[in-house]
Design a protein around this motif. Structure first.
Motif, PDB file in Angstrom:
ATOM      1  N   PHE A   1      -5.916   6.123   7.823  1.00 23.76           N
ATOM      2  CA  PHE A   1      -6.058   5.604   6.458  1.00 23.76           C
ATOM      3  C   PHE A   1      -6.073   6.770   5.463  1.00 23.76           C
ATOM      4  O   PHE A   1      -6.400   7.882   5.878  1.00 23.76           O
ATOM      5  N   PRO A   2      -5.735   6.526   4.172  1.00 19.00           N
ATOM      6  CA  PRO A   2      -5.163   5.302   3.620  1.00 19.00           C
ATOM      7  C   PRO A   2      -3.732   5.108   4.091  1.00 19.00           C
ATOM      8  O   PRO A   2      -3.038   6.078   4.400  1.00 19.00           O
ATOM      9  N   SER A   3      -3.330   3.844   4.110  1.00 17.05           N
ATOM     10  CA  SER A   3      -2.062   3.501   4.735  1.00 17.05           C
ATOM     11  C   SER A   3      -1.486   2.256   4.059  1.00 17.05           C
ATOM     12  O   SER A   3      -2.237   1.467   3.480  1.00 17.05           O
TER      13      SER A   3
ATOM     14  N   TRP B   1      -6.973   1.247   1.922  1.00 16.67           N
ATOM     15  CA  TRP B   1      -7.657   2.519   1.643  1.00 16.67           C
ATOM     16  C   TRP B   1      -8.600   2.917   2.769  1.00 16.67           C
ATOM     17  O   TRP B   1      -8.795   4.094   3.033  1.00 16.67           O
ATOM     18  N   GLU B   2      -9.195   1.918   3.412  1.00 21.32           N
ATOM     19  CA  GLU B   2     -10.146   2.216   4.491  1.00 21.32           C
ATOM     20  C   GLU B   2     -10.222   1.026   5.452  1.00 21.32           C
ATOM     21  O   GLU B   2      -9.837  -0.084   5.088  1.00 21.32           O
ATOM     22  N   PRO B   3     -10.740   1.271   6.677  1.00 20.71           N
ATOM     23  CA  PRO B   3     -10.830   0.182   7.642  1.00 20.71           C
ATOM     24  C   PRO B   3     -11.689  -0.971   7.123  1.00 20.71           C
ATOM     25  O   PRO B   3     -12.635  -0.735   6.372  1.00 20.71           O
ATOM     26  N   THR B   4     -11.324  -2.159   7.526  1.00 23.90           N
ATOM     27  CA  THR B   4     -12.025  -3.442   7.269  1.00 23.90           C
ATOM     28  C   THR B   4     -12.071  -3.902   5.807  1.00 23.90           C
ATOM     29  O   THR B   4     -12.395  -5.050   5.549  1.00 23.90           O
ATOM     30  N   ALA B   5     -11.758  -3.023   4.839  1.00 22.01           N
ATOM     31  CA  ALA B   5     -11.790  -3.440   3.429  1.00 22.01           C
ATOM     32  C   ALA B   5     -10.514  -4.217   3.095  1.00 22.01           C
ATOM     33  O   ALA B   5      -9.475  -3.986   3.708  1.00 22.01           O
TER      34      ALA B   5
ATOM     35  N   LYS C   1     -10.335   6.224  11.504  1.00 27.64           N
ATOM     36  CA  LYS C   1     -10.348   6.636  10.087  1.00 27.64           C
ATOM     37  C   LYS C   1      -9.142   7.488   9.705  1.00 27.64           C
ATOM     38  O   LYS C   1      -8.721   7.506   8.556  1.00 27.64           O
ATOM     39  N   ARG C   2      -8.615   8.248  10.712  1.00 18.02           N
ATOM     40  CA  ARG C   2      -7.483   9.131  10.399  1.00 18.02           C
ATOM     41  C   ARG C   2      -6.226   8.323  10.078  1.00 18.02           C
ATOM     42  O   ARG C   2      -5.247   8.862   9.576  1.00 18.02           O
TER      43      ARG C   2
ATOM     44  N   LYS D   1      -9.650   0.836  13.803  1.00 18.42           N
ATOM     45  CA  LYS D   1     -10.571   1.507  12.870  1.00 18.42           C
ATOM     46  C   LYS D   1     -10.566   3.026  12.924  1.00 18.42           C
ATOM     47  O   LYS D   1     -11.533   3.649  12.491  1.00 18.42           O
TER      48      LYS D   1
ATOM     49  N   ARG E   1      -2.757  11.079  -3.821  1.00 17.75           N
ATOM     50  CA  ARG E   1      -3.029  11.242  -2.381  1.00 17.75           C
ATOM     51  C   ARG E   1      -1.850  10.758  -1.548  1.00 17.75           C
ATOM     52  O   ARG E   1      -1.221   9.759  -1.881  1.00 17.75           O
TER      53      ARG E   1
END
Ligand code: NAD
Ligand code: ZN
Length: 377
Positions: free
Chosen positions: A63-65, A16-20, A60-61, A58, A137
């Protein structure tokens, strides 16, 4: 096929997002459109490029992926206009396409295909167009493939049809790491019989480069890594000497120069670190040394003294080992099945898709070479 033409709901690990941590979700996978193939993913490796996107790049564009690009599977259904594939075919998704029609595909000089996602969107590491949704999404398909999912949809220009008898839980490694490292040595570097080589970074990519150097007839292969636990495996693939840069109080390029009377003939950077890229270049012999960038990074510029190149060294890079993807992957599968190249020896762990975060952590902490995720039967 009961599912053909319908949306498939299936399990996937979503970033869903970087590093998570990746999250297991139910996603919707749309039917394949013109020229596309929907694939049931059977197995996938975890490659450092997945970690790069999650932790290092990182952007942001991107994500999500759904990450994962080292998979193999079976065709579930095909879209209009697809004639070379049928349901049930064993296939390998390719993060580098081969349309066969662009000027790059038509040239024997390169394996880059102009229709690949990387031509325009290498910064977000995926095409903005996707067949995945989750919770309303759109979810991006990392490197055009997304193999951390039970199903994925890929254009036929980025799918390789392979032998019906191929074991998918092993040949999946040919869709990235092993073809990349092996080809970087045999194609891009063009390692010659009797030459002296050095491989920096002994993950699956680097070990495959060692295997390439050996198969090309190198007489000495230096295996360089800051994690000495990797040396034992490097020996299995043909490395003859082992160096930990941290064990010396001078640059490893100087150590190599002393051991080889001036430097190695070929060096391959398989880490993804701009400092190591420079070191690999400096480790080459003047006059004819060739250094190849294989590690993936786009966060920093690299630098080198001009004399390094003026003195006759060549610095080049390699994507997917220089292999034209659709043509080569089926042949590499045959090379594995006939014993010409190794794959089993790269596999250190096997897990389920639900354990994907454990697999990511194993790589992050340097404890695995390749962990295979079994996605479906
Ligand atoms: P990995 O994490 O398994 O292996 C990297 C290795 O480098 C580890 O053994 C680590 O200990 C070692 N290392 C780290 N810092 C070092 C240093 N300073 N000096 C020497 N060794 C060091 O990764 P992998 O899956 O084998 O991938 C390697 C690289 O190749 C990554 O950057 C990945 O993104 C890239 N890659 C590129 C392509 C391509 O087409 N060019 C394709 C796949 C992967
Ligand atoms: Zn990869």
């Amino acid at each position: 096929m009961a599912t053909a033409g319908k949306v498939i709901k299936c399990r996937a690990a979503v970033a869903w997002e970087p590093t998570a941590p990746l999250k297991m979700e139910e996603i919707e996978v749309a039917p394949p459109q013109e020229g596309e193939i929907r694939i049931k993913v059977v197995a996938t490796g975890v490659c450092h490029t997945d970690l790069y996107h999650l932790f290092e790049g990182k952007d942001k564009r991107g994500f999500p992926s759904v990450l994962g690009h080292e998979g193999a599977g079976v065709v579930e259904s095909v879209g209009p206009g697809v004639t070379d594939f049928k349901p049930g075919d064993k296939v390998i998704p390719l993060f580098l396409s081969q349309c066969g029609e662009c000027k790059f595909c038509k040239s024997p000089k390169t394996n880059l295909c102009d229709r690949n996602w990387s031509s325009k969107y290498y910064d977000i590491m995926s095409d903005p167009i996707t067949r995945f949704t989750c919770r309303g999404r759109p979810i991006l398909q990392f490197m055009g493939t997304s193999t951390f999912s039970e199903y994925t949809v890929i254009n036929q220009i980025a799918v390789g049809k392979i032998d019906d008898d191929a074991p998918l839980d092993r040949v999946c490694l040919l869709s990235c790491g092993i073809s990349t490292g092996y080809g970087a040595a045999v194609n891009t570097a063009g390692v010659t019989p009797g030459s002296v080589c050095a491989v920096f970074g002994l993950g699956a990519v680097g070990l495959a480069a060692v295997m390439g150097c050996k198969n090309a007839g190198a007489s000495r292969i230096f295996a360089v890594d800051i994690n000495e636990e990797k040396f034992e495996k490097a020996k299995v693939f043909g490395a003859t000497e082992f160096l930990n840069p941290k064990a010396y109080n001078k640059p490893i390029s100087e150590v190599l120069a002393e051991m080889t009377n001036g430097g190695v003939d070929f060096s391959l950077e398989c880490v993804g670190n701009t400092e190591v890229m420079r070191t690999a270049l400096e480790s080459c012999v003047k006059g004819w040394g060739v250094s190849v960038l294989v590690g993936w990074t786009d966060v920093k510029d690299f630098s080198a003294r001009p004399i390094q190149l003026i003195s006759g060294k060549t610095w080049k890079g390699s994507l997917f080992g220089g292999f034209k993807s659709k043509d080569s992957v089926p042949n590499l599968v045959c090379d594995y099945m006939s014993g010409k190249i190794k794959l089993d020896e790269f596999i250190t762990h096997k897990m389920s898709l639900e354990q994907v975060n454990d697999a990511v952590n194993l790589m992050k902490t340097g404890q695995c070479i390749r962990c295979i995720l079994n996605i479906s039967k």
